[in-house]
Design an enzyme around this catalytic site. Structure first.
Site, mmCIF file in Angstrom:
data_model
loop_
_atom_site.group_PDB
_atom_site.id
_atom_site.type_symbol
_atom_site.label_atom_id
_atom_site.label_comp_id
_atom_site.label_asym_id
_atom_site.label_seq_id
_atom_site.Cartn_x
_atom_site.Cartn_y
_atom_site.Cartn_z
ATOM 1 N N CYS A 1 6.286 82.287 95.364
ATOM 2 C CA CYS A 1 5.485 83.248 94.605
ATOM 3 C C CYS A 1 6.249 83.696 93.379
ATOM 4 O O CYS A 1 7.440 83.938 93.446
ATOM 5 C CB CYS A 1 5.165 84.457 95.480
ATOM 6 S SG CYS A 1 4.212 83.991 96.901
ATOM 7 N N ASP B 1 13.215 95.716 74.834
ATOM 8 C CA ASP B 1 12.043 95.047 75.389
ATOM 9 C C ASP B 1 11.942 93.603 74.925
ATOM 10 O O ASP B 1 11.440 92.745 75.624
ATOM 11 C CB ASP B 1 10.782 95.815 74.975
ATOM 12 C CG ASP B 1 10.734 97.157 75.669
ATOM 13 O OD1 ASP B 1 10.791 97.162 76.900
ATOM 14 O OD2 ASP B 1 10.667 98.177 74.983
ATOM 15 N N GLY C 1 1.915 75.570 74.807
ATOM 16 C CA GLY C 1 2.186 76.072 76.148
ATOM 17 C C GLY C 1 2.444 74.946 77.115
ATOM 18 O O GLY C 1 2.557 73.779 76.729
ATOM 19 N N HIS C 2 2.512 75.321 78.366
ATOM 20 C CA HIS C 2 2.798 74.344 79.413
ATOM 21 C C HIS C 2 2.084 74.783 80.684
ATOM 22 O O HIS C 2 2.066 75.969 81.006
ATOM 23 C CB HIS C 2 4.321 74.301 79.647
ATOM 24 C CG HIS C 2 4.695 73.424 80.790
ATOM 25 N ND1 HIS C 2 4.722 72.048 80.696
ATOM 26 C CD2 HIS C 2 5.038 73.735 82.069
ATOM 27 C CE1 HIS C 2 5.063 71.550 81.888
ATOM 28 N NE2 HIS C 2 5.266 72.560 82.723
ATOM 29 N N THR C 3 1.476 73.826 81.367
ATOM 30 C CA THR C 3 0.775 74.153 82.605
ATOM 31 C C THR C 3 1.314 73.295 83.739
ATOM 32 O O THR C 3 1.574 72.101 83.547
ATOM 33 C CB THR C 3 -0.731 73.851 82.451
ATOM 34 O OG1 THR C 3 -1.188 74.495 81.291
ATOM 35 C CG2 THR C 3 -1.525 74.347 83.637
#
Ligand SMILES: Cc1cc2nc3c(=O)[nH]c(=O)nc-3n(C[C@H](O)[C@H](O)[C@H](O)COP(=O)(O)OP(=O)(O)OC[C@H]3O[C@@H](n4cnc5c(N)ncnc54)[C@H](O)[C@@H]3O)c2cc1C
Length: 776
Positions: free
Chosen positions: A417, A440, A530-532
């Site tokens: 997870c 931040d 991006g990357h998936t």
């Protein structure tokens, strides 16, 4: 968010949280089919139970007594809950078209959307009358009516058009409630008058004569005039025009005439009867459409004109659930056999009711208590749901062999997870590598007048709705850039999608990215790549780049004594999302929390800048205290918080009181030793919320005390309705603990008045070690 043990093979979409669908959800929660995912799309997430609506109006029930909360119910059924309005259907492409989100794909669709009163045929009715249906918004409309009546010092003529059971019962409830409200407000209830209007010869035309005469007697005893056989031909401001009768003056006009179907159904290409209701066969399947079912007021039932009544919608629930199950598992459907005679129990405003079945009529206080018992028993089915154990992971018994073949070819692997680790764990881990960016976002000097800001955030699906998850994740990631006074420029996405059928995975991913992209686009931040990857569950994160003028960069270390501490959004997402998982959060609390989570911090940052902000951070996983401690340590100051001024999300107080916390809470609570006299503070009921981890939380910012009130007023005006001054910054004292809790609010009041609050008393707790401070 749910540990899905089966990949999704079939999507069943339920439109409308009507009386039939709530039963469908309950029955599938009791006996789920592995691989079948339900999605409930409803305009309202608390659905009024029609049987208790008049009692709610009369004041016998509270909101939660008379509404089914679809939040815990949907979670019980493993269903996704989307609060939205359906406006069309794409039957060929099998998509539901919603007002505020991308199309929702389905394999099987069911419609239980109720009806509306027919105001179209009478000129002026749409403008001047208050429709009772759809019943989901009626309580709000009634409360507005009551406020107008009180504003007129209780002098009002109220008319109700339509004298069926719903209309008569409602007018009696309205009369009962208004007389009480007017008297309680100190006005003379004699200024109220009521009239019931019907186009046919008598009231309650489908009921036995004895039943009608009981109601004539009740209406007469209450001074309610009755005009029958006089159709309303027009409605004007302040009066009704009738055929065969003079005009009737009315300040408030309630409209409960014959039901009309939702107009958007006519666009969809589904078969409708002459009045526009959906034609369904005896199995509740829409004629000619094997993958669409419907029930309740919205249908024209095969061969029989069913009354538009909640009783029939409730009775259709089990038959609808059974036939959805049979369709999914490839079995023949069963006919729905609605009863010929229903038991009608109609209340008369007070705790008194009249009942009718098979020509027999009864009345009295006991009839009301009987009705109350039946209604409450019905509600308990949805509000007291049993605990269920998830089904074992076996091959689902679905009829679609193709899908099953495809899914068994996918290697089932369980990934970890993607949960965030706690503040102290992270500090310890980072201590050895001396991170270059304690703020931040990382500030990188790339030459020129502007600094580059770089930040990354990633988290698992905290909500079941991929589109909303996309919005929250993008907003959360942008928060770091805004907290540092910057403007986001580009973002890279990293997404994890659960193993499953390609079509399902693709739909979830595209909904998630659509949500994210909407937020990024609005922020002027380009999604450049991006990357998936596949994993155990849906997760999403962003690496965001921003720019900030070198002179305007806000750092955590900028707090100055004499600053006010302002929090721009309410606290409580951690406890509320944890409660939602356990079916202990009301749907309205969760929806309101989501609305805050998708509210951008961008405008707030601009407002803070205009009011001389010295330092800011976005409140996220470490909770308010964790992030405040980071600031006070970096600034070498002390801070005082007024616990009673903390803005809270609706429901957070209740869920915390029930001991429901996020899994991160225990790690955050370790920071309690930074609070002076924490043992005393810990007795305060809101104490746990100091540590509640936030998702896409607000900005915690320091502005000069003299600017604070103006700054908060500007934040309110910009839509940050809960923004609040929660404390102030003081010189570093010799106390070990940098944070003081002002339990009375007195110190903040003094500070805001421009006087110096008493210097906080040094109180060295033996247990506080300096080593702890350095790791915070
Ligand atoms: C004052 C009053 C009292 C009544 N009392 C009784 C009674 O005592 N007994 C009785 O049997 N009947 C009663 N009725 C009739 C009863 O209210 C309706 O027959 C019943 O509510 C119909 O149930 P339903 O399941 O079809 O739809 P509803 O209960 O109306 O539910 C429709 C659902 O669909 C949602 N929805 C609607 N349109 C959309 C959309 N486009 N997109 C997404 N969601 C949508 C709504 O938010 C709602 O959740 C009464 C009616 C009134 C007006």
């Amino acid at each position: 968010m749910k540990g899905t043990t089966h990949p999704v093979l079939k999507d069943v979409v339920l439109v409308g949280a009507g009386h039939s669908h709530v039963t469908v959800l309950r029955m599938f929660g009791m006996k789920p089919i592995p691989g079948v995912r339900f999605t409930l799309i409803s305009r309202e997430v608390h659905t009024p139970y029609s049987g208790m609506l008049p009692g709610l109006i009369a004041g016998h029930y509270g909101f939660d007594d008379a509404h089914i909360d679809t939040g815990p119910l949907a979670r019980f059924a493993g269903a996704r809950l989307y609060q939205d309005e359906v406006v069309d259907l794409d039957l060929a492409g099998r998509h539901v078209i919603c007002r505020r989100r991308p199309p929702v794909p389905y394999d099987l669709l069911s419609l239980n959307i109720g009806s509306t009163p027919n105001t179209m045929d009478v000129p002026g009715a749409s403008e001047h009358a208050i429709p009772v249906k759809p019943i989901d918004g009626f309580l709000r409309r009634f409360e507005a009516l009551q406020a107008r009546v009180l504003a007129r010092s209780g002098r009002a003529a109220v008319a109700l058009v339509g004298a069926g059971a719903g209309g008569v019962e409602l007018l009696l409830a309205v009369e009962y409630r208004l007389r009480q409200a007017v008297t309680r407000a100190g006005f003379d209830a004699g200024g109220l008058s009521f009239v019931l209007l019907s186009d046919v010869a008598d009231i309650l035309p489908s009921f036995p004569a004895a039943f009608r005469s009981r109601f004539h007697a009740v209406l007469a005893a209450r001074g309610i005039a009755v005009v029958t056989g006089a159709p309303v031909t027009a409605v004007e401001a302040g009066r009704l025009i009738l055929e065969g009768h003079g005009p009737i003056a009315a300040d408030e006009i309630l409209w409960t005439t014959q039901a009309a179907p939702a107009r958007w159904l006519a666009k969809g290409g589904l078969p409708l009867d002459a009045r526009g209701f959906l034609r369904v066969d005896a199995t509740l399947r829409v004629a000619g459409h094997n993958d669409v079912f419907a029930a309740g007021d919205t249908i024209a039932f095969s061969g029989r004109d069913l009354p538009k009544s909640g009783v029939y919608a409730v009775r259709a629930g089990p038959a609808l659930a059974e036939n959805i199950r049979r369709t999914l598992t490839g079995r023949s459907l069963r006919p729905f056999r609605p009863q010929r005679e229903a038991l009608y129990l109609v209340s008369t405003g007070g705790r008194h009711a009249v009942g009718s079945r098979n020509g027999l009529v009864v009345e009295g206080g006991w009839v009301w208590r009987w009705k109350d018992w039946i209604d409450r028993r019905f509600m308990r089915k949805f509000n007291d749901l049993p605990e269920m154990t998830p089904p074992a992971a076996a091959l689902p018994p679905l009829a679609d062999r193709e899908a099953l073949k495809e899914i068994s070819a996918i290697a089932m692997r369980c990934g970890g997870c993607g949960a965030k680790v706690g503040a102290t764990v992270l500090s310890r881990a980072l201590a050895s590598i001396e991170p270059a960016a304690p703020d931040d976002a990382a500030l990188v000097d790339v030459g020129g007048n502007e600094l580059s800001l770089q930040t990354v955030d990633y988290f698992r699906a905290i909500v079941d709705d991929p589109y909303t998850l996309g919005k929250i994740a993008a907003n959360h990631s942008l928060g770091d850039v805004y907290a540092m006074g910057g403007e986001p420029q580009t973002a890279l996405a990293i997404a994890t999608v659960p193993y499953g059928l390609e079509s399902k995975v693709e739909a979830d991913l595209s909904a998630m990215m659509a949500g994210a992209n909407e937020v990024l686009r609005e922020a002027g931040c380009a999604l450049v790549g991006g990357h998936t990857s596949e994993g155990a569950e849906l997760a999403l994160g962003f690496a965001v780049n921003g720019l900030v003028p070198a002179t305007a960069a806000l750092r955590k270390g900028g707090l100055k004594p004499g600053d006010a501490l302002i929090l721009t959004k309410p606290l409580g997402t951690g406890t509320l999302l944890a409660a939602d998982m356990r079916r202990k959060a009301k749907a309205r609390w969760v929806m309101a929390a989501i609305a805050h989570m998708i509210q951008s911090n961008g405008k707030a940052a601009q407002i803070l800048r205009r009011h001389g902000v010295h330092a800011a951070t976005d409140v996220t996983g470490f909770g308010l205290i964790g992030h405040l401690i980071e600031m006070v340590r970096a600034s070498d100051v002390d801070a005082t918080l007024t616990i009673d001024r903390l803005p809270l999300l609706d429901g957070a107080r209740e869920t915390v009181a029930r001991g429901i916390f996020s899994s991160l809470q225990p790690q955050n609570v370790r920071l309690r030793r930074a609070i002076r006299e924490f043992a005393t503070v810990a007795r305060h009921p809101l104490y746990p919320l100091l540590f509640d981890p936030q998702t896409s939380g607000g900005l915690l910012a320091a502005v000069p005390l003299a600017q604070a009130k103006r700054c908060v007023a500007a934040l309110h005006e910009a839509g940050y309705a809960a923004a609040e001054i929660i404390g102030f910054v003081a010189e570093r004292s010799d106390a070990l603990e940098p944070v003081t809790m002002d339990l009375t609010g007195g110190q903040l009041a003094v500070a805001l008045a421009g006087r110096h609050p008493a210097r906080p008393r040094a109180h060295a707790l033996q247990t506080v070690a300096d080593t702890e401070r350095s790791t915070l």
